[in-house]
Motif scaffolding. Structure first.
Motif, PDB file in Angstrom:
ATOM      1  N   GLY A  40       0.797  -1.225   0.000  1.00 21.18           N
ATOM      2  CA  GLY A  40       0.000   0.000   0.000  1.00 21.18           C
ATOM      3  C   GLY A  40       0.828   1.273   0.000  1.00 21.18           C
ATOM      4  O   GLY A  40       0.281   2.378   0.002  1.00 21.18           O
ATOM      5  N   SER A  41       2.165   1.158  -0.029  1.00 16.91           N
ATOM      6  CA  SER A  41       3.002   2.358   0.045  1.00 16.91           C
ATOM      7  C   SER A  41       3.152   3.070  -1.302  1.00 16.91           C
ATOM      8  O   SER A  41       3.717   4.162  -1.346  1.00 16.91           O
ATOM      9  CB  SER A  41       4.376   2.008   0.627  1.00 16.91           C
ATOM     10  OG  SER A  41       5.021   1.038  -0.157  1.00 16.91           O
ATOM     11  N   GLY A  42       2.681   2.436  -2.397  1.00 14.60           N
ATOM     12  CA  GLY A  42       2.705   3.116  -3.697  1.00 14.60           C
ATOM     13  C   GLY A  42       3.681   2.532  -4.704  1.00 14.60           C
ATOM     14  O   GLY A  42       3.891   3.123  -5.767  1.00 14.60           O
ATOM     15  N   LYS A  43       4.241   1.358  -4.405  1.00 22.16           N
ATOM     16  CA  LYS A  43       5.267   0.774  -5.276  1.00 22.16           C
ATOM     17  C   LYS A  43       4.706   0.438  -6.669  1.00 22.16           C
ATOM     18  O   LYS A  43       5.311   0.772  -7.683  1.00 22.16           O
ATOM     19  CB  LYS A  43       5.860  -0.489  -4.627  1.00 22.16           C
ATOM     20  CG  LYS A  43       6.417  -0.257  -3.232  1.00 22.16           C
ATOM     21  CD  LYS A  43       7.012  -1.524  -2.637  1.00 22.16           C
ATOM     22  CE  LYS A  43       6.030  -2.677  -2.493  1.00 22.16           C
ATOM     23  NZ  LYS A  43       4.924  -2.422  -1.541  1.00 22.16           N
ATOM     24  N   SER A  44       3.566  -0.242  -6.699  1.00 18.49           N
ATOM     25  CA  SER A  44       2.988  -0.608  -8.003  1.00 18.49           C
ATOM     26  C   SER A  44       2.557   0.632  -8.770  1.00 18.49           C
ATOM     27  O   SER A  44       2.730   0.712  -9.992  1.00 18.49           O
ATOM     28  CB  SER A  44       1.791  -1.550  -7.821  1.00 18.49           C
ATOM     29  OG  SER A  44       2.222  -2.785  -7.295  1.00 18.49           O
ATOM     30  N   THR A  45       2.019   1.600  -8.060  1.00 20.67           N
ATOM     31  CA  THR A  45       1.615   2.853  -8.715  1.00 20.67           C
ATOM     32  C   THR A  45       2.828   3.503  -9.373  1.00 20.67           C
ATOM     33  O   THR A  45       2.758   3.959 -10.521  1.00 20.67           O
ATOM     34  CB  THR A  45       0.984   3.809  -7.679  1.00 20.67           C
ATOM     35  OG1 THR A  45      -0.124   3.134  -7.071  1.00 20.67           O
ATOM     36  CG2 THR A  45       0.506   5.097  -8.326  1.00 20.67           C
TER      37      THR A  45
END
Ligand SMILES: Nc1ncnc2c1ncn2[C@@H]1O[C@H](COP(=O)(O)OP(=O)(O)O)[C@@H](O)[C@H]1O
Ligand SMILES: [Mg+2]
Length: 226
Positions: A42-47
């Motif tokens: 949920g920290s934004g890695k995939s985004t």
């Protein structure tokens, strides 16, 4: 080839207002450089990988590949640019079940034309390189998880991309296969002088990289030594 990301932010609209997912990410990688990005779910890695891969537009900030802003291209130009310049490896192999291993590897090359002999040779060579000699006519269901992911690595490299993005590429594999796939990704990155960005939860995989970054709540920082 270089990748420059400057002060990138990305928000998603929600009923309660915009939700920031990336907050001022800055990163530069030159040809032949690699980085492992770690961080909680949920920290934004995939985004971040989606924006680097031009699959998703940033809210603010700039991405440049070789000095070009891909998001300034018209939509069709952007798709062509992505197909030719960027290779993706996902946690799930994303192989097409009805196609053979060889056909899956050739898919990115089939823009309205059958694969020529040179491309088929390259696919065969890549499949040798990832240890799938003799598996060319198998369907994904006839492969092990590690073999499927190695086919996905070959597919990501078939167009000789300048940038390779891998999102938890070993996340579904046992330790031994994770090691094999991780080493292969790095070896092929060195051979082909791509830029490689890997998101991973595996410290074993991250340790293979000369540079490690931590993603926390949409911010990217140098990772502490393991
Ligand atoms: N399309 C979307 N719309 C709204 N929120 C999203 C979307 N994609 C991701 N998010 C949210 O953004 C945050 C970061 O997601 P993600 O980049 O997938 O994290 P990670 O890969 O580090 O687990 C999460 O809170 C997630 O729910
Ligand atoms: Mg993710």
């Amino acid at each position: 080839m270089s990748l420059t990301v400057r002060d990138l932010s990305k928000s998603y609209p929600t009923r309660g207002g915009d939700m920031p997912v990336l907050r001022g990410v800055t990163l530069t990688l030159a040809a032949g450089e690699s980085v492992a990005i770690m961080g909680p779910s949920g920290s934004g890695k995939s985004t971040l990988l989606h924006v680097l891969g031009t699959l998703d537009r940033p809210t603010t900030g700039r991405v440049e590949l070789d000095g070009t802003d891909p998001f300034a291209l018209p939509e069709a130009g952007l798709a062509g640019f992505r197909n030719a310049s960027i290779g993706f490896v996902f946690q799930d192999h994303h192989l097409l079940p009805q196609c053979t291993v060889l056909e899956n590897v050739l898919i990115p090359t089939l823009v309205g034309k059958p694969a020529d002999d040179a491309t088929r040779d390259r696919a065969g060579h890549l499949l040798d390189r990832v240890g799938l000699t003799g598996r060319l006519d198998h369907r994904p269901a006839e492969l092990s998880g590690g073999e499927r992911q190695r086919a996905a690595v070959a597919r990501a490299l078939i167009r000789q991309p300048k940038l390779v993005l891998a999102d938890e590429p070993t996340g579904n594999l046992d330790r031994r296969n994770a090691q094999l796939v991780g080493e292969l990704l790095l070896e092929l990155h060195r051979e082909q002088r791509t830029i490689l960005v890997v998101v991973t939860h595996s410290l074993d995989l991250a340790k293979l990289f000369p540079r490690r970054l931590d993603m926390d709540d949409g911010k990217l920082d140098a990772a502490p030594a393991p």
